[in-house]
Scaffold this motif. Sequence first.
Motif, PDB file in Angstrom:
ATOM      1  N   SER A  40       0.755  -0.830  -0.012  1.00 25.01           N
ATOM      2  CA  SER A  40      -0.162  -0.169  -0.258  1.00 25.01           C
ATOM      3  C   SER A  40       0.729   1.134  -0.166  1.00 25.01           C
ATOM      4  O   SER A  40       2.385   1.917   0.725  1.00 25.01           O
ATOM      5  CB  SER A  40      -1.126  -0.295   1.340  1.00 25.01           C
ATOM      6  OG  SER A  40      -1.609  -1.362   1.453  1.00 25.01           O
ATOM      7  N   PRO A  41       0.066   2.476  -0.484  1.00 26.53           N
ATOM      8  CA  PRO A  41       1.043   3.711  -0.543  1.00 26.53           C
ATOM      9  C   PRO A  41       1.400   3.943   1.313  1.00 26.53           C
ATOM     10  O   PRO A  41       1.419   4.089   1.868  1.00 26.53           O
ATOM     11  CB  PRO A  41       0.068   5.266  -1.101  1.00 26.53           C
ATOM     12  CG  PRO A  41      -0.981   3.756  -1.323  1.00 26.53           C
ATOM     13  CD  PRO A  41      -1.137   2.718  -1.098  1.00 26.53           C
ATOM     14  N   GLY A  42       3.209   4.149   0.695  1.00 22.86           N
ATOM     15  CA  GLY A  42       4.058   4.809   2.115  1.00 22.86           C
ATOM     16  C   GLY A  42       3.737   3.152   2.982  1.00 22.86           C
ATOM     17  O   GLY A  42       4.550   3.364   4.288  1.00 22.86           O
ATOM     18  N   LYS A  43       3.742   2.143   2.925  1.00 21.67           N
ATOM     19  CA  LYS A  43       3.793   1.361   3.713  1.00 21.67           C
ATOM     20  C   LYS A  43       4.656   0.271   2.704  1.00 21.67           C
ATOM     21  O   LYS A  43       4.612  -0.205   1.431  1.00 21.67           O
ATOM     22  CB  LYS A  43       2.778   0.163   4.350  1.00 21.67           C
ATOM     23  CG  LYS A  43       1.390   0.750   5.242  1.00 21.67           C
ATOM     24  CD  LYS A  43       0.259   0.028   4.993  1.00 21.67           C
ATOM     25  CE  LYS A  43      -0.443   1.260   5.547  1.00 21.67           C
ATOM     26  NZ  LYS A  43      -1.744   0.381   6.393  1.00 21.67           N
ATOM     27  N   GLU A  44       5.289  -0.884   3.905  1.00 14.39           N
ATOM     28  CA  GLU A  44       6.230  -1.889   3.037  1.00 14.39           C
ATOM     29  C   GLU A  44       5.331  -2.573   2.594  1.00 14.39           C
ATOM     30  O   GLU A  44       4.512  -3.300   2.939  1.00 14.39           O
ATOM     31  CB  GLU A  44       7.670  -2.519   4.088  1.00 14.39           C
ATOM     32  CG  GLU A  44       8.752  -0.980   4.805  1.00 14.39           C
ATOM     33  CD  GLU A  44       9.250  -1.576   5.488  1.00 14.39           C
ATOM     34  OE1 GLU A  44      10.348  -1.029   5.958  1.00 14.39           O
ATOM     35  OE2 GLU A  44       9.325  -2.897   6.394  1.00 14.39           O
ATOM     36  N   ARG A  45       6.282  -3.744   1.375  1.00 14.68           N
ATOM     37  CA  ARG A  45       5.902  -4.459   0.981  1.00 14.68           C
ATOM     38  C   ARG A  45       5.571  -5.804   1.697  1.00 14.68           C
ATOM     39  O   ARG A  45       6.417  -6.224   2.870  1.00 14.68           O
ATOM     40  CB  ARG A  45       6.436  -5.521  -0.286  1.00 14.68           C
ATOM     41  CG  ARG A  45       5.599  -6.292  -1.369  1.00 14.68           C
ATOM     42  CD  ARG A  45       6.556  -6.240  -2.580  1.00 14.68           C
ATOM     43  NE  ARG A  45       6.063  -5.271  -3.222  1.00 14.68           N
ATOM     44  CZ  ARG A  45       7.048  -4.684  -4.380  1.00 14.68           C
ATOM     45  NH1 ARG A  45       7.713  -6.282  -4.954  1.00 14.68           N
ATOM     46  NH2 ARG A  45       7.077  -4.187  -5.068  1.00 14.68           N
ATOM     47  N   GLU A  46       4.439  -6.495   1.747  1.00 17.84           N
ATOM     48  CA  GLU A  46       4.339  -7.092   3.081  1.00 17.84           C
ATOM     49  C   GLU A  46       3.912  -8.674   2.188  1.00 17.84           C
ATOM     50  O   GLU A  46       3.133  -8.586   1.292  1.00 17.84           O
ATOM     51  CB  GLU A  46       2.982  -6.893   3.865  1.00 17.84           C
ATOM     52  CG  GLU A  46       1.857  -6.521   3.302  1.00 17.84           C
ATOM     53  CD  GLU A  46       0.863  -5.870   4.484  1.00 17.84           C
ATOM     54  OE1 GLU A  46       0.903  -6.123   5.430  1.00 17.84           O
ATOM     55  OE2 GLU A  46      -0.820  -6.187   4.071  1.00 17.84           O
ATOM     56  N   LEU A  86     -13.598  -8.975   0.605  1.00 20.14           N
ATOM     57  CA  LEU A  86     -12.847  -8.135   0.580  1.00 20.14           C
ATOM     58  C   LEU A  86     -12.959  -6.912   1.554  1.00 20.14           C
ATOM     59  O   LEU A  86     -14.320  -6.134   1.977  1.00 20.14           O
ATOM     60  CB  LEU A  86     -12.024  -7.922  -0.948  1.00 20.14           C
ATOM     61  CG  LEU A  86     -11.566  -8.751  -1.766  1.00 20.14           C
ATOM     62  CD1 LEU A  86     -11.812  -8.014  -2.999  1.00 20.14           C
ATOM     63  CD2 LEU A  86     -10.163  -8.150  -1.197  1.00 20.14           C
ATOM     64  N   LYS A  87     -11.957  -5.662   2.608  1.00 19.30           N
ATOM     65  CA  LYS A  87     -11.897  -5.035   3.174  1.00 19.30           C
ATOM     66  C   LYS A  87     -10.823  -3.555   2.644  1.00 19.30           C
ATOM     67  O   LYS A  87     -10.082  -3.833   1.724  1.00 19.30           O
ATOM     68  CB  LYS A  87     -11.254  -5.365   4.962  1.00 19.30           C
ATOM     69  CG  LYS A  87     -12.017  -6.341   5.081  1.00 19.30           C
ATOM     70  CD  LYS A  87     -11.321  -6.326   6.476  1.00 19.30           C
ATOM     71  CE  LYS A  87     -11.706  -7.836   7.156  1.00 19.30           C
ATOM     72  NZ  LYS A  87     -10.938  -8.492   8.282  1.00 19.30           N
ATOM     73  N   PRO A  88     -11.338  -2.558   3.281  1.00 20.62           N
ATOM     74  CA  PRO A  88     -11.005  -1.269   2.331  1.00 20.62           C
ATOM     75  C   PRO A  88      -9.577  -1.328   2.646  1.00 20.62           C
ATOM     76  O   PRO A  88      -8.427  -1.065   2.305  1.00 20.62           O
ATOM     77  CB  PRO A  88     -11.281  -0.297   2.854  1.00 20.62           C
ATOM     78  CG  PRO A  88     -12.791  -0.726   3.225  1.00 20.62           C
ATOM     79  CD  PRO A  88     -12.771  -1.910   3.427  1.00 20.62           C
ATOM     80  N   ASP A  89      -9.228  -1.974   3.895  1.00 19.43           N
ATOM     81  CA  ASP A  89      -7.584  -2.047   4.107  1.00 19.43           C
ATOM     82  C   ASP A  89      -6.762  -2.930   3.524  1.00 19.43           C
ATOM     83  O   ASP A  89      -5.954  -3.472   3.316  1.00 19.43           O
ATOM     84  CB  ASP A  89      -7.865  -2.581   5.624  1.00 19.43           C
ATOM     85  CG  ASP A  89      -7.778  -1.532   6.717  1.00 19.43           C
ATOM     86  OD1 ASP A  89      -7.943  -2.214   8.038  1.00 19.43           O
ATOM     87  OD2 ASP A  89      -7.479  -0.619   6.454  1.00 19.43           O
ATOM     88  N   ASP A  90      -7.208  -3.793   2.616  1.00 20.04           N
ATOM     89  CA  ASP A  90      -6.754  -4.760   1.359  1.00 20.04           C
ATOM     90  C   ASP A  90      -6.263  -4.115   0.098  1.00 20.04           C
ATOM     91  O   ASP A  90      -6.182  -4.673  -0.490  1.00 20.04           O
ATOM     92  CB  ASP A  90      -8.242  -6.153   0.562  1.00 20.04           C
ATOM     93  CG  ASP A  90      -8.370  -6.791   2.002  1.00 20.04           C
ATOM     94  OD1 ASP A  90      -9.753  -7.394   2.034  1.00 20.04           O
ATOM     95  OD2 ASP A  90      -7.433  -7.297   2.733  1.00 20.04           O
ATOM     96  N   THR A  91      -7.014  -3.128   0.466  1.00 25.89           N
ATOM     97  CA  THR A  91      -6.285  -2.150  -1.026  1.00 25.89           C
ATOM     98  C   THR A  91      -4.715  -1.998  -0.869  1.00 25.89           C
ATOM     99  O   THR A  91      -3.956  -1.840  -0.701  1.00 25.89           O
ATOM    100  CB  THR A  91      -6.946  -0.622  -0.711  1.00 25.89           C
ATOM    101  OG1 THR A  91      -8.354  -0.133  -1.334  1.00 25.89           O
ATOM    102  CG2 THR A  91      -6.619   0.188  -2.176  1.00 25.89           C
ATOM    103  N   ALA A  92      -4.718  -2.531  -2.657  1.00 27.76           N
ATOM    104  CA  ALA A  92      -2.976  -2.619  -2.362  1.00 27.76           C
ATOM    105  C   ALA A  92      -2.140  -2.979  -4.142  1.00 27.76           C
ATOM    106  O   ALA A  92      -3.676  -3.323  -4.774  1.00 27.76           O
ATOM    107  CB  ALA A  92      -2.372  -3.089  -1.341  1.00 27.76           C
ATOM    108  N   VAL A  93      -1.332  -2.793  -4.418  1.00 29.28           N
ATOM    109  CA  VAL A  93      -1.315  -3.368  -5.864  1.00 29.28           C
ATOM    110  C   VAL A  93      -0.592  -5.037  -4.809  1.00 29.28           C
ATOM    111  O   VAL A  93       0.596  -5.068  -3.928  1.00 29.28           O
ATOM    112  CB  VAL A  93       0.739  -2.738  -5.526  1.00 29.28           C
ATOM    113  CG1 VAL A  93       0.213  -3.066  -7.398  1.00 29.28           C
ATOM    114  CG2 VAL A  93      -0.288  -1.245  -6.357  1.00 29.28           C
TER     115      VAL A  93
END
Length: 127
Positions: A40-46, A86-93
């Motif tokens: 996600s923007p501003g976060k590390e790849r997880e 799915l939840k909004p927190d799942d938004t990511a590449v």
Amino acid sequence: MCSCRRLGGGLVQAGGSLRLSCTASGRTLSSYAVGWFRQSPGKEREFVAAISRGGGSTSYADSAKGRFTVSRDNTKNTVSLQMNSLKPDDTAVYYCAARTVRAIATLATTVGGMDYWGKGTQVTVSS
């Protein structure tokens, strides 16, 4: 080496589902343990989910347990990630990645441990 494809729209409402597919060009995916990761923007790849070469072993991040399912069809050279509830927190590449492993049951769950990465696909979950 890895190509990440999204089946269905990349924008879904909370509670919806998406299926991501990972294929390999020029290589036999059955030779690799495959992992799914997201950033996600501003976060590390997880780490999200992983599956062994043979498909008999899987692992999930706590955030994905009970909602996401990783599977593979080595005859089709494809690894899939089914994402439900799915939840909004799942938004990511979302990225698929592969690691060369010898043992059929080995899992690859760390960002730094992967040998090949797909380009990623955007998943957006609206509330």
